[in-house]
Design an enzyme around this catalytic site. Sequence first.
Site, PDB file in Angstrom:
ATOM      1  N   ARG A  88       0.830  -1.205   0.000  1.00  0.00           N
ATOM      2  CA  ARG A  88       0.000   0.000   0.000  1.00  0.00           C
ATOM      3  C   ARG A  88       0.866   1.257   0.000  1.00  0.00           C
ATOM      4  O   ARG A  88       0.335   2.366  -0.030  1.00  0.00           O
ATOM      5  CB  ARG A  88      -0.851   0.051   1.271  1.00  0.00           C
ATOM      6  CG  ARG A  88      -1.963  -0.948   1.335  1.00  0.00           C
ATOM      7  CD  ARG A  88      -3.166  -0.449   0.604  1.00  0.00           C
ATOM      8  NE  ARG A  88      -4.291  -0.134   1.446  1.00  0.00           N
ATOM      9  CZ  ARG A  88      -5.154  -1.046   1.890  1.00  0.00           C
ATOM     10  NH1 ARG A  88      -4.995  -2.304   1.664  1.00  0.00           N
ATOM     11  NH2 ARG A  88      -6.191  -0.663   2.579  1.00  0.00           N
ATOM     12  N   ARG A 123     -21.891  -2.003   2.093  1.00  0.00           N
ATOM     13  CA  ARG A 123     -21.203  -3.266   2.391  1.00  0.00           C
ATOM     14  C   ARG A 123     -21.581  -3.771   3.786  1.00  0.00           C
ATOM     15  O   ARG A 123     -21.689  -3.016   4.737  1.00  0.00           O
ATOM     16  CB  ARG A 123     -19.685  -3.060   2.341  1.00  0.00           C
ATOM     17  CG  ARG A 123     -18.962  -4.307   2.837  1.00  0.00           C
ATOM     18  CD  ARG A 123     -17.528  -4.363   2.510  1.00  0.00           C
ATOM     19  NE  ARG A 123     -16.794  -3.143   2.781  1.00  0.00           N
ATOM     20  CZ  ARG A 123     -15.570  -2.933   2.335  1.00  0.00           C
ATOM     21  NH1 ARG A 123     -14.962  -3.843   1.623  1.00  0.00           N
ATOM     22  NH2 ARG A 123     -14.959  -1.796   2.605  1.00  0.00           N
ATOM     23  N   ARG A 167      -9.845   7.307   4.232  1.00  0.00           N
ATOM     24  CA  ARG A 167      -9.202   6.165   3.556  1.00  0.00           C
ATOM     25  C   ARG A 167      -8.871   6.509   2.106  1.00  0.00           C
ATOM     26  O   ARG A 167      -7.821   6.138   1.590  1.00  0.00           O
ATOM     27  CB  ARG A 167     -10.109   4.932   3.623  1.00  0.00           C
ATOM     28  CG  ARG A 167     -10.114   4.301   5.005  1.00  0.00           C
ATOM     29  CD  ARG A 167     -11.272   3.350   5.197  1.00  0.00           C
ATOM     30  NE  ARG A 167     -11.230   2.196   4.329  1.00  0.00           N
ATOM     31  CZ  ARG A 167     -12.291   1.437   4.056  1.00  0.00           C
ATOM     32  NH1 ARG A 167     -13.474   1.740   4.568  1.00  0.00           N
ATOM     33  NH2 ARG A 167     -12.171   0.402   3.285  1.00  0.00           N
TER      34      ARG A 167
HETATM   35  P1  AP5 Z   1      -8.640  -3.480   3.730  1.00  0.00           P
HETATM   36  O1  AP5 Z   1      -9.504  -4.457   4.400  1.00  0.00           O
HETATM   37  O2  AP5 Z   1      -7.585  -3.951   2.768  1.00  0.00           O
HETATM   38  O3  AP5 Z   1      -9.627  -2.452   3.067  1.00  0.00           O
HETATM   39  P2  AP5 Z   1      -9.512  -1.614   1.729  1.00  0.00           P
HETATM   40  O4  AP5 Z   1      -8.357  -1.718   0.830  1.00  0.00           O
HETATM   41  O5  AP5 Z   1      -9.808  -0.270   2.239  1.00  0.00           O
HETATM   42  O6  AP5 Z   1     -10.406  -2.363   0.798  1.00  0.00           O
HETATM   43  P3  AP5 Z   1     -11.816  -2.842   1.063  1.00  0.00           P
HETATM   44  O7  AP5 Z   1     -11.848  -4.173   1.701  1.00  0.00           O
HETATM   45  O8  AP5 Z   1     -12.606  -1.741   1.737  1.00  0.00           O
HETATM   46  O9  AP5 Z   1     -12.338  -2.871  -0.406  1.00  0.00           O
HETATM   47  P4  AP5 Z   1     -12.173  -3.851  -1.615  1.00  0.00           P
HETATM   48  O10 AP5 Z   1     -11.482  -3.125  -2.722  1.00  0.00           O
HETATM   49  O11 AP5 Z   1     -11.648  -5.179  -1.228  1.00  0.00           O
HETATM   50  O12 AP5 Z   1     -13.699  -3.910  -1.989  1.00  0.00           O
HETATM   51  P5  AP5 Z   1     -14.763  -5.085  -1.852  1.00  0.00           P
HETATM   52  O13 AP5 Z   1     -14.442  -6.145  -2.832  1.00  0.00           O
HETATM   53  O14 AP5 Z   1     -14.967  -5.461  -0.441  1.00  0.00           O
HETATM   54  O15 AP5 Z   1      -7.889  -2.537   4.767  1.00  0.00           O
HETATM   55  C1  AP5 Z   1      -8.579  -1.977   5.876  1.00  0.00           C
HETATM   56  C2  AP5 Z   1      -7.579  -1.192   6.705  1.00  0.00           C
HETATM   57  O16 AP5 Z   1      -6.502  -2.074   7.135  1.00  0.00           O
HETATM   58  C3  AP5 Z   1      -6.853  -0.051   5.979  1.00  0.00           C
HETATM   59  O17 AP5 Z   1      -7.605   1.138   5.968  1.00  0.00           O
HETATM   60  C4  AP5 Z   1      -5.569   0.042   6.844  1.00  0.00           C
HETATM   61  O18 AP5 Z   1      -5.812   0.723   8.057  1.00  0.00           O
HETATM   62  C5  AP5 Z   1      -5.252  -1.419   7.160  1.00  0.00           C
HETATM   63  N1  AP5 Z   1      -4.351  -2.034   6.162  1.00  0.00           N
HETATM   64  C6  AP5 Z   1      -4.622  -3.121   5.375  1.00  0.00           C
HETATM   65  N2  AP5 Z   1      -3.591  -3.403   4.575  1.00  0.00           N
HETATM   66  C7  AP5 Z   1      -2.641  -2.486   4.844  1.00  0.00           C
HETATM   67  C8  AP5 Z   1      -1.344  -2.238   4.324  1.00  0.00           C
HETATM   68  N3  AP5 Z   1      -0.797  -3.011   3.369  1.00  0.00           N
HETATM   69  N4  AP5 Z   1      -0.642  -1.183   4.832  1.00  0.00           N
HETATM   70  C9  AP5 Z   1      -1.143  -0.417   5.802  1.00  0.00           C
HETATM   71  N5  AP5 Z   1      -2.368  -0.584   6.334  1.00  0.00           N
HETATM   72  C10 AP5 Z   1      -3.116  -1.609   5.851  1.00  0.00           C
HETATM   73  O19 AP5 Z   1     -16.015  -4.285  -2.404  1.00  0.00           O
HETATM   74  C11 AP5 Z   1     -16.629  -3.243  -1.649  1.00  0.00           C
HETATM   75  C12 AP5 Z   1     -18.158  -3.380  -1.689  1.00  0.00           C
HETATM   76  O20 AP5 Z   1     -18.635  -3.136  -3.014  1.00  0.00           O
HETATM   77  C13 AP5 Z   1     -18.658  -4.779  -1.318  1.00  0.00           C
HETATM   78  O21 AP5 Z   1     -19.846  -4.624  -0.588  1.00  0.00           O
HETATM   79  C14 AP5 Z   1     -18.923  -5.455  -2.667  1.00  0.00           C
HETATM   80  O22 AP5 Z   1     -19.947  -6.423  -2.592  1.00  0.00           O
HETATM   81  C15 AP5 Z   1     -19.328  -4.273  -3.539  1.00  0.00           C
HETATM   82  N6  AP5 Z   1     -18.879  -4.415  -4.906  1.00  0.00           N
HETATM   83  C16 AP5 Z   1     -17.676  -4.901  -5.335  1.00  0.00           C
HETATM   84  N7  AP5 Z   1     -17.596  -4.866  -6.674  1.00  0.00           N
HETATM   85  C17 AP5 Z   1     -18.779  -4.306  -7.111  1.00  0.00           C
HETATM   86  C18 AP5 Z   1     -19.301  -3.998  -8.401  1.00  0.00           C
HETATM   87  N8  AP5 Z   1     -18.624  -4.220  -9.516  1.00  0.00           N
HETATM   88  N9  AP5 Z   1     -20.518  -3.442  -8.452  1.00  0.00           N
HETATM   89  C19 AP5 Z   1     -21.214  -3.218  -7.321  1.00  0.00           C
HETATM   90  N10 AP5 Z   1     -20.795  -3.495  -6.092  1.00  0.00           N
HETATM   91  C20 AP5 Z   1     -19.589  -4.035  -5.968  1.00  0.00           C
END
Ligand code: AP5
Length: 212
Positions: A88, A123, A167
């Site tokens: 990240r 979500r 974020r």
């Molecule tokens: P993390 O859990 O990695 O969260 P994120 O990157 O913020 O990503 P998300 O899980 O929120 O989203 P995603 O892209 O996976 O989307 P999803 O598929 O769920 O990290 C959380 C926290 O941990 C960070 O803020 C940080 O503090 C820490 N952290 C983690 N890794 C780190 C690192 N390497 N360094 C430092 N800190 C770190 O989809 C989202 C929603 O949309 C779902 O409900 C899904 O069903 C829906 N959806 C998905 N695709 C579609 C579509 N095409 N159309 C409609 N809806 C959709």
Amino acid sequence: MNLIFLGAPGAGKGTQAEQVCNALNIPTISTGNIIREALKNGTEMGLKAKSFMDAGALVPDEIVIGIIQERLAKDDCKNGFILDGFPRTIPQAEALDRMGIVIDRVIDIDVADEVIAQRVSGRRVCSECGNSYHVEFRPSKVEGVCDACGGTLVQRKDDQPETVVARLKEYHEKTEPLKAFYEAQGKLKSVQGQAEIADTTKLVLEAVGAAE
Ligand code: AP5
């Protein structure tokens, strides 16, 4: 194949990683899920990460680098893996290089910030197994109940609107520069996130070279 999934929070990295790991039969490693699990179990690492995560900030590099180093050493990563949410920051990417890990492809899922806000607000995640749903786009069969384990579905604390803004700011400042980092190595493939999950999956499978 060793893959990285890049993209803003809520762009659909986790959702797509789930599809691709099934297609390629390789594990997905999500630093977010590992940290949330540690938090749930009240471990020292989980407690250290909590304040950063709750505020929508990135957890310090040394903590996540340690997590990844330990996880990639496990046997199930020998034939490949998907890194979902790591690296990240540029220092995290450099640490991966220093570990001698060779990445084959980096898939960037591109979704506008306005669409992200709508996705994360709907979500819901299972409080037991962590499975992810969306009230509109990916509903569970029974409202509020996980299809996989029957656990209760809840909203993630960092999916509150104010935290999502923080974020996204962290993403644009610290994570987005990774696109140029991997572009320079000729590994970046960008995919435009689609309104339908299945349509994005099709493009992602093409980008990893696993389309039927
Ligand atoms: P993390 O859990 O990695 O969260 P994120 O990157 O913020 O990503 P998300 O899980 O929120 O989203 P995603 O892209 O996976 O989307 P999803 O598929 O769920 O990290 C959380 C926290 O941990 C960070 O803020 C940080 O503090 C820490 N952290 C983690 N890794 C780190 C690192 N390497 N360094 C430092 N800190 C770190 O989809 C989202 C929603 O949309 C779902 O409900 C899904 O069903 C829906 N959806 C998905 N695709 C579609 C579509 N095409 N159309 C409609 N809806 C959709």
